[in-house]
Design a protein around this motif. Structure first.
Motif, short mmCIF file in Angstrom:
data_model
loop_
_atom_site.label_atom_id
_atom_site.label_comp_id
_atom_site.label_asym_id
_atom_site.label_seq_id
_atom_site.Cartn_x
_atom_site.Cartn_y
_atom_site.Cartn_z
N ILE A 1 -12.73 1.84 -5.61
CA ILE A 1 -13.07 0.62 -4.88
C ILE A 1 -14.57 0.37 -4.89
CG2 ILE A 1 -13.15 -0.44 -2.62
CD1 ILE A 1 -10.51 0.81 -2.01
N GLY A 2 -15.31 1.43 -4.61
CA GLY A 2 -16.77 1.29 -4.51
C GLY A 2 -17.37 0.74 -5.80
N PHE B 1 -5.64 -7.60 -1.00
CA PHE B 1 -6.50 -7.43 0.18
C PHE B 1 -7.82 -8.18 -0.01
CE2 PHE B 1 -9.77 -5.16 2.48
CZ PHE B 1 -9.20 -4.96 3.72
N GLN C 1 -9.08 -11.34 2.02
CA GLN C 1 -10.29 -11.16 2.83
C GLN C 1 -11.28 -12.30 2.54
OE1 GLN C 1 -12.49 -7.53 2.12
NE2 GLN C 1 -12.81 -7.33 4.31
N PHE D 1 -2.23 -3.36 -3.86
CA PHE D 1 -2.51 -3.86 -2.52
C PHE D 1 -3.98 -4.27 -2.39
CE2 PHE D 1 -4.26 -2.51 1.61
CZ PHE D 1 -3.74 -3.52 2.39
N TRP D 2 -4.84 -3.50 -3.01
CA TRP D 2 -6.26 -3.77 -2.83
C TRP D 2 -6.66 -5.12 -3.41
CZ3 TRP D 2 -9.30 -2.20 0.62
CH2 TRP D 2 -10.66 -2.47 0.53
N PRO E 1 0.85 -1.18 0.00
CA PRO E 1 0.00 0.00 0.00
C PRO E 1 0.89 1.24 0.00
CG PRO E 1 0.07 -0.96 2.18
CD PRO E 1 0.81 -1.88 1.28
N PRO E 2 0.45 2.38 -0.40
CA PRO E 2 -0.91 2.75 -0.78
C PRO E 2 -1.19 2.55 -2.26
CG PRO E 2 0.44 4.71 -0.74
CD PRO E 2 1.36 3.55 -0.46
N LEU E 3 -0.39 1.77 -2.96
CA LEU E 3 -0.67 1.56 -4.37
C LEU E 3 -1.81 0.57 -4.52
CD1 LEU E 3 3.03 1.64 -5.17
CD2 LEU E 3 1.37 3.25 -6.01
N TYR F 1 -7.97 4.09 -5.25
CA TYR F 1 -8.83 3.65 -4.14
C TYR F 1 -10.23 4.23 -4.23
CZ TYR F 1 -5.10 1.25 -1.77
OH TYR F 1 -4.13 0.36 -1.46
N LEU F 2 -10.33 5.37 -4.95
CA LEU F 2 -11.66 5.95 -5.10
C LEU F 2 -12.54 5.05 -5.97
CD1 LEU F 2 -10.53 9.62 -5.63
CD2 LEU F 2 -11.51 8.61 -3.58
#
Lengths: 487, 510
Positions: free
Chosen positions: A469-470, A397, A401, A393-394, A388-390, A466-467
């Protein structure tokens, strides 16, 4: 369901097929002179197909309304999301290819057409709800891909890559067909829905063998360990835009297909395939990471990196839940962006004569000579390593999860610990670019479309990603949900 | 503060500065970096001034569902406030320390430091567990670059070691966090701090967090990345590393391990005590034989951090307060000591202790300030470290007198290696002509060391300013731990008092 509805559901595929054939005729009469026109036309067609698919993805199409031709073809949100990624990745390949082939003097009018046919094959793959449809799509894609790998006929490495891909791909298709025939023999149907019914009370030995061989054949296509051996050679030998194409679109298609076979056809017997997937996932992560450490060629290194990433994606599948399928789609989307970005960066590595350089040592000291390229490549590397914060990572993640929610904590812990091995070679690239003395090999002028593409990729994987993500998570959730409704 | 998002602003100022620095030449980049850090220091002062002591536990909270899966939630309590103050206080000093020493790629250097500041403040202010993780992990990137690009000879090895060691520690923590969120159904740290996880699960979760924080702390035997990273990092890098980054581990213990897994913390108290006792003795002895100044201070950091861990795992108010004070004091003092090393390193370009000697003659002002920080590192009353070490050791004495006994030898050993270092550098003969010719402190160097010296004395003489904001939070934590706290071994039985004499009783009435 009548034919008109079915045909309407197939609109993107029909568009791809018809325009591919038309462009083929155009190329036959026009020759290589009209390669540019063909490329633009193919890109427009891909854009059109994208526009045709997008509404069904946003609406979360699922259920019987999305089934065509008596259950052989399914145009649901899951297939749609995969198609969007495939179209976008193929479009990116079309954008970068002409400059590259123009420089090496290998411009061919057939290139965009082959891409279109490969895309058509992938599109059928991800929508397949029947083993026969699956095989037709897979072979259409593969045949186009073999030719693409060998498209530089005068280049030995390209020809070798094509041949290797063909021989090993043929072997994989054989294994897959064997598995399919066993499955058909013991389930009595080729339809995924039918297979799901047949295996609902437990797998017979024959069905288990069929499942195993089908998975092995598909593991070949996604280059998951232990069926990954062809990947480094093919990736290194094929022309870079083609490698970029191989590493992105067909991976999406094959992984989506694998998910559909596992979760739809054999969804009730998840324990049977979970072990196989877990094994392949962990082995891919470790082999991808260890294999990359000694590589001197950037393309080879990225090949191992893709094996490594497939391992993480399979962790999402191994969880065997819809959340896992959704996580896979999110990871795939991020992976496609990172892969395209990395290969575009490789394309931008050119020496003073404009020739491509591909060795890791040529990157030395890039941060002083070409800071913008170095910073973009650094962001991509850290993103691939999942720091992160790249945005990379998500992806990790969400798959972890999903694994934790499915109570596969040991798998998650081992997988994430193995990701540290992978981090080593990613930060090695950063080390070469930032810490080493400049060698100033990469001095060639760069093309605007390449830069534009790299900038877009870098922006998407930056923390600004990250914006997304939603919306991305929503689409993936709907896609995964459409899998559940299917049976 | 009436809704002014001061924490977000404190994150945004250095971030904007970092992006600007990337595109600037050396000179303007330095100015921008200094300006950004000074603005943040000013904002930090505003933050402290407006912090309502005895008010709500979480203040300056901000909450936004900006992302799906985790929230952009910020907020601080007294503990976080003090650590944020430490960060913003040290940052301008770090920029100043690099003013002349860094000549290549200044813009990128300043950008990396400003990014570091964003991430540190983010770690301390994050109220969402995943937001915390993102800030916590992201610090690897700028620190990797700082060590690798601007470090010394063996910088690449050190950078790799730092990166991979700390990454391996943290990824397991991520899995534990995912499990916790799945179990508790929230990512909000204040809720998680009150959530009672099943006792058997706490063991695994505690170990996963411990793997991360022990490496960050660093605790013996996973401390080996620290001396390498310190020796190879540029001076300012060492200051940030010792001053703030090491505190991330301690902050992690105090924010996560202790309140979220009190039972496991009590169960594993022996482990922490044991490792800390070993660390105090072993690393102090290692420090005693170092020939490299930075390595010596790096090892002394490990010993000091061991005092922090015993304080934290003493499970009482004194121990916790002491641990916090040691962290703050050590942040200042070790930062100052690294600056002192950097000052003479800039002049002679060697960290070899034997190359110096008799500096008191040609650098008297330097000798005085170095003396102050040496004494503070030893823990002399009147300096910051005394307060913390005394409290921490008093705390652990209530829990286990043997641990207290062993750890207290750390103070004696600390005095040994620090005074020995001081003697070899400042006193004695002037063996080397070039060392004897070094000029005394410049104005810039006074400006760097002066504020730290003042803060060290302030913290030593009137620690209440620093303890007051943390008191309520530490009491909350102590109450949370009370049920699990191990029984002390010093069972002081209150015996039958001697029959009170008449006169005594009368005397007490007055």
């Amino acid at each position: 369901m009548d034919y008109s509805t079915s045909l309407a559901l197939l609109a993107p595929e029909i568009l791809l097929a018809v325009s591919g054939l038309v462009l083929l005729l155009v190329a036959a009469w026009g020759g290589d002179k009209i390669a540019r026109f063909n490329t633009i036309a193919a890109a427009v067609v891909l854009g059109g197909a994208f526009a045709l698919v997008a509404p069904s993805v946003c609406a979360g199409a699922s259920g019987p309304d999305a089934v065509a031709f008596g259950g052989q073809f399914r145009a649901d949100a899951f297939a749609g999301l995969a198609k969007l990624m495939i179209f976008a990745a193929s479009g990116a390949a079309l954008v970068v290819a002409p400059r590259f082939f123009g420089r090496v003097g290998a411009t061919r009018a057939e290139f965009p057409i082959l891409v279109l046919f490969a895309v058509l094959g992938m599109s059928i793959m991800v929508s397949a709800a029947d083993l026969i449809t699956l095989y037709i799509g897979l072979e259409l894609n593969s045949l186009a891909a073999y030719v693409l790998a060998a498209i530089r006929r005068d280049d030995e490495r390209s020809a070798e890559a094509g041949l290797k891909y063909f021989v090993l791909g043929g072997l994989a298709s054989g294994i897959l067909l064997f598995g399919m025939s066993l499955t058909y023999g013991f389930a009595g149907t080729t339809n995924f829905g039918g297979i799901a019914v047949a295996v609902a009370d437990g797998l017979s030995t024959g069905q288990l063998f069929g499942l195993t061989f089908v998975l092995a054949g598909l593991a070949f296509k996604i280059s998951a360990a232990p069926f990954h051996m062809w990947t480094p050679d093919v990736y290194e030998g094929a022309p870079t835009p083609v490698t970029m194409f191989f590493a992105s679109a067909p991976k999406v298609a094959a992984i989506a297909l694998l998910a559909r076979v596992s979760l739809e056809a054999f969804g009730s017997q998840s324990l049977a395939w979970q072990q196989i997937v877990i094994f392949a996932a962990l082995l891919s992560i470790v082999i991808g990471a260890l294999g990359a450490i000694g590589q001197q060629n950037v393309k080879r290194l990225l090949a191992y990196s893709s094996i490594n990433n497939v391992g993480f994606i399979l962790i999402g599948l191994a969880s065997g839940t819809l959340a896992g399928a959704s996580a896979m789609m999110v990871y795939l989307a991020i992976y496609v962006v990172m892969t395209i970005g990395s290969f575009v960066a490789v394309l931008l590595m050119r020496d003073g004569n404009g020739d491509q350089v591909e060795s890791v040592s040529d990157l030395a000291g890039l941060s002083t000579t070409r800071p913008a390229l170095a910073w973009c490549l650094m962001a991509l590397m850290f993103s691939l390593a999942g720091i992160p914060p790249l945005f990379g990572f998500w992806g990790k993640f969400v798959v972890f999860q999903a694994a934790v929610e499915a109570d596969l904590i040991a798998l998650a812990a081992i997988g994430i610990a193995a990701s540290v091995i992978g981090a080593f070679y990613y930060i090695k690239i950063v080390k070469v670019m930032f810490f080493d003395e400049a060698v100033d090999t990469v001095t060639g002028k760069s093309d605007t479309p390449h830069w534009a593409l790299l900038a877009i990729c870098a922006l998407l994987i930056s923390p600004l990603g990250y914006l997304l993500i939603g919306p991305l998570g929503n689409l993936a959730d709907m896609a995964a949900a459409s899998l559940a409704v299917a049976f | 503060m009436g809704g002014f998002p001061i924490l977000s602003v404190m994150l945004a100022v250095p971030l904007v500065g970092a992006i600007a620095c990337l595109f600037l030449d050396a000179k303007p980049a330095r100015m921008v970096a200094l300006a950004a850090t000074l603005v943040n220091l000013a904002l930090g002062v505003v933050l402290w001034a407006n912090y309502d002591i005895g008010g709500a536990q979480w203040q300056f909270t901000e909450y936004s569902e900006l992302f799906d899966g985790f929230a952009y939630a910020l907020g601080i309590d007294g503990i976080a406030l003090m650590l944020i103050m430490l960060s913003v206080f040290l940052m301008p000093i770090c920029i100043g320390a690099s003013w002349e020493a860094i000549t290549k790629r200044v813009g990128e250097y300043m950008a990396a430091f400003l990014l570091m500041e964003v991430l540190m403040i983010g770690v301390f202010a994050a109220q969402d567990i995943f937001l915390f993780y993102i800030f916590f992990e992201a610090g690897l990137i700028p620190m990797y670059l700082i060590i690798g690009v601007w470090g010394g000879q063996n910088r690449i090895y050190a950078a790799y070691k730092f990166f991979l060691y700390t990454l391996l520690g943290s990824v397991l923590m991520l899995i534990a966090m995912l499990w916790m969120v799945n179990q508790a159904g929230t990512t909000y740290i204040p809720y998680l701090m009150e959530y009672d996880f099943p006792v058997e699960a706490q063991t695994w979760l505690w170990l996963a967090f411990f793997a991360s924080f022990a490496v960050k702390m660093p605790m013996w035997p996973v401390h080996t990345w620290l001396p390498d990273a310190h020796v190879q990092a540029p001076t300012a890098g060492s200051v940030i590393l010792a001053g703030v980054l090491l505190k991330l581990g301690g902050y992690g213990f105090i924010r996560f391990s202790l309140p979220m897994f009190p039972d496991a913390s009590a169960d594993f108290g022996w482990l922490v005590w044991g490792l800390s006792m070993v660390a105090v003795i072993v690393t102090s002895l290692i420090a005693l034989v170092q020939a490299d100044m930075k390595k010596l201070i790096a090892y002394s950091s490990v010993a000091h951090m061991a005092i922090v861990t015993v304080g934290l795992f003493a499970f009482n108010v004194q121990g916790l307060e002491g641990a916090m004070m040691v962290m703050l004091g050590h942040g200042l003092v070790s930062g100052a000591l690294f600056l002192c090393v950097g000052i003479i390193y800039d002049r002679l370009h060697t960290r070899e202790i034997s190359r110096y000697g008799g500096l008191a003659i040609n650098m008297p002002a330097y000798a005085v300030l170095f003396m102050l920080f040496t004494m503070a590192a030893v823990g002399l009353p009147g300096t910051s470290n005394f307060v913390g070490e005394f409290l921490a050791l008093a705390g652990i004495y209530q829990a286990n007198s043997w641990v207290a006994f062993v750890c207290t030898t750390g103070i004696i050993l600390g005095a040994a290696y620090m005074l020995y270092l001081y003697r070899r550098i400042i006193f004695g003969e002037q063996k080397n002509a070039d060392a004897a010719a070094m000029p005394d402190l410049t104005i810039r160097e006074y400006l760097l060391l002066g504020p730290i010296a003042a803060a060290v004395l302030w913290m030593g003489i009137y620690p209440e300013s620093f303890l007051a904001p943390m008191r309520a939070d530490i009491e909350v934590l102590d109450a949370r731990l009370a049920a699990a706290a191990p029984e002390g071994d010093a069972q002081l039985a209150i015996g039958e008092g001697a029959p009170a004499e008449e006169a005594h009783a009368e005397g007490e009435a007055h």
